[in-house]
Scaffold this motif. Structure first.
Motif, PDB file in Angstrom:
ATOM      1  N   ALA A 219       0.835  -1.206   0.000  1.00  0.00           N
ATOM      2  CA  ALA A 219       0.000   0.000   0.000  1.00  0.00           C
ATOM      3  C   ALA A 219       0.868   1.254   0.000  1.00  0.00           C
ATOM      4  N   THR A 223      -1.623   3.665  -4.641  1.00  0.00           N
ATOM      5  CA  THR A 223      -2.633   2.620  -4.507  1.00  0.00           C
ATOM      6  C   THR A 223      -4.034   3.221  -4.511  1.00  0.00           C
ATOM      7  N   ILE A 257      -7.930   3.153   1.803  1.00  0.00           N
ATOM      8  CA  ILE A 257      -7.987   2.645   0.427  1.00  0.00           C
ATOM      9  C   ILE A 257      -9.272   1.836   0.272  1.00  0.00           C
TER      10      ILE A 257
END
Length: 474
Positions: A219, A223, A257
């Motif tokens: 990550a 990302t 995310i």
């Protein structure tokens, strides 16, 4: 004297003129069914072929007008026959991709008929009298059944994945475990779809083992998405490890995310309550922390072909604004069929009776055994002494990538050549004969026999199956 007439074979001048064929009373029915233009063109082509045969001193057969009309009728009938034909699916695979996957329940069939015959409020809000959004026709039902905040529909699940990636991860990275880089039928590969969607694949872990730290370390600022892909058409066993949703969701949230899950087949109910193997539901996936979930409409859901995306309202709003959404959207027939199928899920206790797919998946083996015993002597009589027919237990599968290692106890008919030697040739001939029937019969050849699994031969189809056995004998 006309030299060509003098030297031509006598048979060539026996052919009647085309206007005599069209003016014959026997041609009236052909013109009424196929139109004058098509009938005229067919008659001309038929006469040209026969003339070439006769000029080459080959036998043209009976060239009387009644005989020519019979040939013309057969030609027009074959020319106008639809290449898309109903078949008997006796393969043992319920959701057979090559045979159209899910069969629709009667309520959905009637809804499609109505949509074909009537104008529909596809993008028209009847309450306000203004333009509406076609997704609104089914969104409320999907939210009720999945627990998601929003939903949208495209033409299949591959399109759903493509649209999601292109919207959320254009020119950015998507983290996926190497063990989930699947390929399904038609060479649909996750890496290839990511490339076409403009996303950058970031593989983590190994083919057989992926750890949480692999996602964590991958990550970064580039990302855009963490993604889990349901390995629906294969299973890795042995020394393996994969990260489940309840582990990955908190990590995705920590990094801020979005987490997407491609469920593939996708089911809206716990199949275990019907005696089937458990398959993760869409609601379980949403409640487990997924921000976006994609799945098919024509697999375990039991509806028409479509791809469904559910999840966070803000992300679905972005997806719906993507110009590709218009290219991938569904038409009124798909929505007309999908809405009544979704409505059936409001009564899960009645689902095995009303949803055709679930009805076939939960069909008792005893029913199929009784059906096999009733058909066996008739099929044996039709095939004659060259084959031996037995009724036997067998195993069905769900199909279309759903629960690939799980099988369902089934029952059906097994046909074996009576004589030893040249078994494959005898089975090939039999398979061809079955496919040549007016309503083709599709089975599967395995272990030197033709297996006809009766799971998908519904009660209302049995008589039609039996009736055409006489043609098989002929």
């Amino acid at each position: 004297m006309n030299t060509s007439s003098a030297t031509a074979p006598a048979g060539a001048i026996r052919l009647p003129a085309v206007h005599l064929i069209l003016s014959d009373a026997g041609c009236e029915a052909l013109i009424a069914e196929y139109g004058r233009v098509q009938t005229l063109e067919g008659a001309r082509a038929l006469l040209a072929e026969l003339r070439a045969k006769l000029l080459a001193d080959r036998d043209g057969g009976d060239t009387s007008i009644p005989a020519l009309l019979a040939m013309l009728s057969a030609r027009l009938r074959e020319q106008n026959a639809s290449p898309l034909r109903p078949v008997f699916n006796l393969t043992g695979t319920v959701l057979h991709t090559n045979l159209g996957r899910a069969l629709l329940p009667d309520s959905a069939v009637q809804a499609v008929v109505d949509a074909l015959r009537w104008p529909m409020n596809l993008e028209w809000d009847i309450d306000t009298g203004k333009r509406g959004d076609r997704d609104n026709l089914i969104e409320d039902l999907l939210l009720e059944l999945t627990g998601a905040e929003a939903a949208t529909i495209v033409n299949n699940n591959a399109a759903a994945v493509l649209l999601m990636l292109n919207t959320v991860a254009l020119n950015k990275e998507v983290i996926v475990s190497r063990g989930e880089l699947v390929e399904i039928g038609g060479a649909f590969r996750i890496p290839d779809v990511m490339t076409r969607a403009g996303a950058v694949l970031r593989e983590v872990g190994a083919t057989n083992r992926t750890h949480l730290k692999d996602y964590d370390e991958a990550a970064g600022p580039q990302t855009a998405l963490m993604m889990k892909v349901h390995t629906s058409n294969y299973a890795i066993t042995g020394f393996t490890k994969s990260i489940e949703l309840d582990e990955l969701a908190p990590l995705a949230k920590k990094h801020n995310i979005p987490l997407a899950v491609d469920l593939g087949s996708g089911t809206l109910v716990d199949l275990e309550q019907y005696g089937l193997p458990h398959e993760t539901t869409v609601r379980e996936t949403i409640e487990g922390g997924a921000d976006l979930v994609t799945f098919s409409g024509d697999k375990l859901l039991g509806g028409p072909q479509c791809g469904i995306i559910v999840g966070r309202k803000d992300l679905i709003a972005q997806i719906k604004k993507n110009p590709l959404k218009r290219a991938l959207r569904v038409g009124k027939l798909t929505l007309a069929a999908l809405e009544p199928v979704l409505a059936l899920y409001r009564a899960p206790d009645l689902l095995p009776e009303r949803l055709t797919t679930l009805k076939l998946l939960t069909r008792p083996a005893a029913d199929m055994r009784a059906q096999a015993q009733a058909i066996l002597p008739l099929l044996q009589a039709a095939l004659g002494a060259g084959y031996v027919v037995t009724d036997e237990a067998m195993m069905s599968q769900i199909g279309s990538g759903a629960l690939p290692v799980d099988q369902l106890p089934s029952y059906g008919l097994v046909v074996r050549p009576a004589a030893e030697g040249r078994i494959s040739n005898a089975l090939g001939v039999l398979e061809q004969r079955l496919r040549a029937l007016p309503l083709p019969v599709i089975g599967r050849v395995a272990q030197d026999a033709l297996w006809l699994d009766l799971r998908c031969l519904q009660d209302h189809q049995q008589q039609r199956f039996i009736e055409q056995l006489g043609q098989l004998a002929a």
